[in-house]
Design a protein around this motif. Sequence first.
Motif, PDB file in Angstrom:
ATOM      1  N   PRO A 174       0.815  -1.227   0.000  1.00 37.91           N
ATOM      2  CA  PRO A 174       0.000   0.000   0.000  1.00 37.91           C
ATOM      3  C   PRO A 174       0.844   1.271   0.000  1.00 37.91           C
ATOM      4  O   PRO A 174       1.943   1.309   0.559  1.00 37.91           O
ATOM      5  CB  PRO A 174      -0.812  -0.128   1.293  1.00 37.91           C
ATOM      6  CG  PRO A 174      -0.943  -1.599   1.500  1.00 37.91           C
ATOM      7  CD  PRO A 174       0.374  -2.174   1.041  1.00 37.91           C
ATOM      8  N   LYS A 175       0.296   2.295  -0.617  1.00 37.89           N
ATOM      9  CA  LYS A 175       1.009   3.560  -0.803  1.00 37.89           C
ATOM     10  C   LYS A 175       1.520   4.134   0.513  1.00 37.89           C
ATOM     11  O   LYS A 175       2.641   4.657   0.573  1.00 37.89           O
ATOM     12  CB  LYS A 175       0.086   4.573  -1.491  1.00 37.89           C
ATOM     13  CG  LYS A 175       0.747   5.898  -1.832  1.00 37.89           C
ATOM     14  CD  LYS A 175      -0.226   6.819  -2.565  1.00 37.89           C
ATOM     15  CE  LYS A 175       0.471   8.094  -3.048  1.00 37.89           C
ATOM     16  NZ  LYS A 175       1.003   8.897  -1.940  1.00 37.89           N
ATOM     17  N   ALA A 176       0.732   4.054   1.575  1.00 37.91           N
ATOM     18  CA  ALA A 176       1.155   4.629   2.854  1.00 37.91           C
ATOM     19  C   ALA A 176       2.470   4.048   3.320  1.00 37.91           C
ATOM     20  O   ALA A 176       3.343   4.771   3.824  1.00 37.91           O
ATOM     21  CB  ALA A 176       0.073   4.408   3.914  1.00 37.91           C
ATOM     22  N   ASP A 216       3.814  11.075   4.949  1.00 40.35           N
ATOM     23  CA  ASP A 216       3.268  10.310   6.070  1.00 40.35           C
ATOM     24  C   ASP A 216       2.023  10.978   6.640  1.00 40.35           C
ATOM     25  O   ASP A 216       1.032  10.308   6.972  1.00 40.35           O
ATOM     26  CB  ASP A 216       4.318  10.168   7.170  1.00 40.35           C
ATOM     27  CG  ASP A 216       5.448   9.218   6.795  1.00 40.35           C
ATOM     28  OD1 ASP A 216       5.324   8.543   5.750  1.00 40.35           O
ATOM     29  OD2 ASP A 216       6.437   9.140   7.541  1.00 40.35           O
ATOM     30  N   ASN A 245      -0.851  10.488   4.299  1.00 41.89           N
ATOM     31  CA  ASN A 245      -1.296   9.093   4.231  1.00 41.89           C
ATOM     32  C   ASN A 245      -1.897   8.574   5.537  1.00 41.89           C
ATOM     33  O   ASN A 245      -2.329   7.425   5.607  1.00 41.89           O
ATOM     34  CB  ASN A 245      -0.118   8.195   3.849  1.00 41.89           C
ATOM     35  CG  ASN A 245       0.317   8.374   2.408  1.00 41.89           C
ATOM     36  OD1 ASN A 245      -0.497   8.666   1.541  1.00 41.89           O
ATOM     37  ND2 ASN A 245       1.606   8.208   2.148  1.00 41.89           N
ATOM     38  N   LEU A 264      -4.943   5.661   9.617  1.00 41.78           N
ATOM     39  CA  LEU A 264      -4.756   4.752   8.495  1.00 41.78           C
ATOM     40  C   LEU A 264      -6.069   4.262   7.901  1.00 41.78           C
ATOM     41  O   LEU A 264      -6.100   3.817   6.751  1.00 41.78           O
ATOM     42  CB  LEU A 264      -3.911   3.546   8.930  1.00 41.78           C
ATOM     43  CG  LEU A 264      -2.398   3.779   8.977  1.00 41.78           C
ATOM     44  CD1 LEU A 264      -1.712   2.615   9.652  1.00 41.78           C
ATOM     45  CD2 LEU A 264      -1.850   3.993   7.581  1.00 41.78           C
ATOM     46  N   LYS A 295      -8.509   5.711   6.726  1.00 38.85           N
ATOM     47  CA  LYS A 295      -9.163   6.585   5.769  1.00 38.85           C
ATOM     48  C   LYS A 295      -9.705   5.733   4.622  1.00 38.85           C
ATOM     49  O   LYS A 295      -9.174   4.669   4.308  1.00 38.85           O
ATOM     50  CB  LYS A 295      -8.167   7.608   5.205  1.00 38.85           C
ATOM     51  CG  LYS A 295      -7.636   8.623   6.202  1.00 38.85           C
ATOM     52  CD  LYS A 295      -6.658   9.564   5.503  1.00 38.85           C
ATOM     53  CE  LYS A 295      -6.154  10.638   6.450  1.00 38.85           C
ATOM     54  NZ  LYS A 295      -5.203  11.559   5.780  1.00 38.85           N
ATOM     55  N   LYS A 308      -9.512   6.062   1.421  1.00 38.30           N
ATOM     56  CA  LYS A 308      -8.561   5.779   0.343  1.00 38.30           C
ATOM     57  C   LYS A 308      -7.565   4.694   0.757  1.00 38.30           C
ATOM     58  O   LYS A 308      -7.141   3.874  -0.072  1.00 38.30           O
ATOM     59  CB  LYS A 308      -7.818   7.055  -0.070  1.00 38.30           C
ATOM     60  CG  LYS A 308      -6.886   7.641   0.986  1.00 38.30           C
ATOM     61  CD  LYS A 308      -6.107   8.829   0.446  1.00 38.30           C
ATOM     62  CE  LYS A 308      -5.126   9.360   1.494  1.00 38.30           C
ATOM     63  NZ  LYS A 308      -4.330  10.491   0.959  1.00 38.30           N
ATOM     64  N   ASN A 309      -7.187   4.665   2.040  1.00 40.30           N
ATOM     65  CA  ASN A 309      -6.266   3.635   2.505  1.00 40.30           C
ATOM     66  C   ASN A 309      -6.937   2.269   2.532  1.00 40.30           C
ATOM     67  O   ASN A 309      -6.325   1.261   2.153  1.00 40.30           O
ATOM     68  CB  ASN A 309      -5.738   3.983   3.895  1.00 40.30           C
ATOM     69  CG  ASN A 309      -4.728   5.112   3.875  1.00 40.30           C
ATOM     70  OD1 ASN A 309      -4.176   5.433   2.825  1.00 40.30           O
ATOM     71  ND2 ASN A 309      -4.477   5.713   5.019  1.00 40.30           N
ATOM     72  N   ASP A 348      -7.044   0.926  -0.853  1.00 41.21           N
ATOM     73  CA  ASP A 348      -5.695   0.511  -1.243  1.00 41.21           C
ATOM     74  C   ASP A 348      -5.326  -0.822  -0.593  1.00 41.21           C
ATOM     75  O   ASP A 348      -4.805  -1.727  -1.242  1.00 41.21           O
ATOM     76  CB  ASP A 348      -4.695   1.601  -0.840  1.00 41.21           C
ATOM     77  CG  ASP A 348      -3.343   1.433  -1.521  1.00 41.21           C
ATOM     78  OD1 ASP A 348      -3.228   0.622  -2.453  1.00 41.21           O
ATOM     79  OD2 ASP A 348      -2.391   2.128  -1.105  1.00 41.21           O
ATOM     80  N   PHE A 349      -5.621  -0.963   0.708  1.00 38.90           N
ATOM     81  CA  PHE A 349      -5.321  -2.214   1.404  1.00 38.90           C
ATOM     82  C   PHE A 349      -6.049  -3.391   0.743  1.00 38.90           C
ATOM     83  O   PHE A 349      -5.461  -4.451   0.522  1.00 38.90           O
ATOM     84  CB  PHE A 349      -5.747  -2.133   2.869  1.00 38.90           C
ATOM     85  CG  PHE A 349      -4.990  -1.129   3.701  1.00 38.90           C
ATOM     86  CD1 PHE A 349      -3.849  -0.503   3.225  1.00 38.90           C
ATOM     87  CD2 PHE A 349      -5.443  -0.789   4.972  1.00 38.90           C
ATOM     88  CE1 PHE A 349      -3.161   0.436   3.993  1.00 38.90           C
ATOM     89  CE2 PHE A 349      -4.764   0.138   5.751  1.00 38.90           C
ATOM     90  CZ  PHE A 349      -3.631   0.756   5.256  1.00 38.90           C
TER      91      PHE A 349
END
Length: 380
Positions: free
Chosen positions: A19-21, A168, A171, A179, A181, A183-184, A187-188
């Motif tokens: 994931p991007k984060a 950080d 994200n 974390l 959110k 969008k996260n 992504d996950f």
Amino acid sequence: MKDITCIEDLRQIHKRRVPKAFFDYVDGGSYAEETLRANREDLQKIKFRQRILVDISQRDLSTTVLGDKTNLPLILAPVGSTGMQHGDGEIHACRAAQAAGIPYTLSTMSICSIEDVAANVDKPFWFQLYVMRDRGFCKALIERAIAAKCSALVLTVDLQLLGQRHADIKNGLSVPPQLMKFKNIVDFMSKPAWLSGILRGKSRNFGNIAGHLPGADDLASVSAWVNSQFDLSLNWKDVEWIRSIWPGKLILKGIHDVEDAREAVRTGAQALVVSNHGGRQLDGAPSSISVLPKIADAVGSRMEVLFDGGIRSGQDVMRAIARGARSCMIGRSYIYGLGAGGEAGVAKALDIIAKELSVTMGLCGVNRIDEIGPQVIAEG
């Protein structure tokens, strides 16, 4: 992984699979990332002297660090939250390092605890310590490292306060963490292999802290506690205090100035790491490679000088050794491998760097690590 030829290949796979984060957490630096870029750019400016008709049939990449033989002049650096790049990431990285015959350094801010790693690997590893305001907790951490038979303590000395990393914050890797959110979460869920590995892992919290502090056993409370523990009063007397507790080899990581290096000698530490925290702390600081020669000249005869900052290839390792380093720490390079392919990915990263170093040594006419010096660098 047969088609992977360089660390950048691993980086690109890591970027797709994690994931991007968590990719941004490893890949980025503080503020405008000037120092992050300088670490790479200044290494690449150093050019080699190509030599010919030298017998290079007996090349040997082994060396010693603090009296212990290593198969490569490499050390896996401490990286926080490694277990969020791949499930049980610290264990897999340590196993790969030990298989390659080099040291692995476990971060205080690891996901797998000291005890988790010790129970799942064959040999002792190094432990990295952040000095927190709660000195009782620090003492307990050191005692746990002693109980786990850690073979060296790496004291990070350049994190009295945290340099801001813009990605950080955006994200959700903030205090408290955000974390979850939308969008996260999306992504996950789009990374099922990563998510499955994380869910199967031994921990999804900071394993060295969660469960060892009353009331700090969930991610939000642990993060808040850690954020409260940055100690602006940290000074050289604290190194003396740690030296009085820790009976083994002591390494000071984060030395970036000759005056500080001379002070480090007086602490009784056996080694220092020339490092600007990978460009994640003081933005606008010079690159690690640009300050390495003066520090090595000043203290290299009295303590071992290790190097950290921008290593992405065997050529970079050669450059750092030629400028005075005994061995090099790598962080991002092996994390890219971990995110790309777990333990096998870390092994691939180490194999890539080793082969590049071997070829570079040969084309520069040297057979052993202790033969690498200023003579391999082209003038001008």
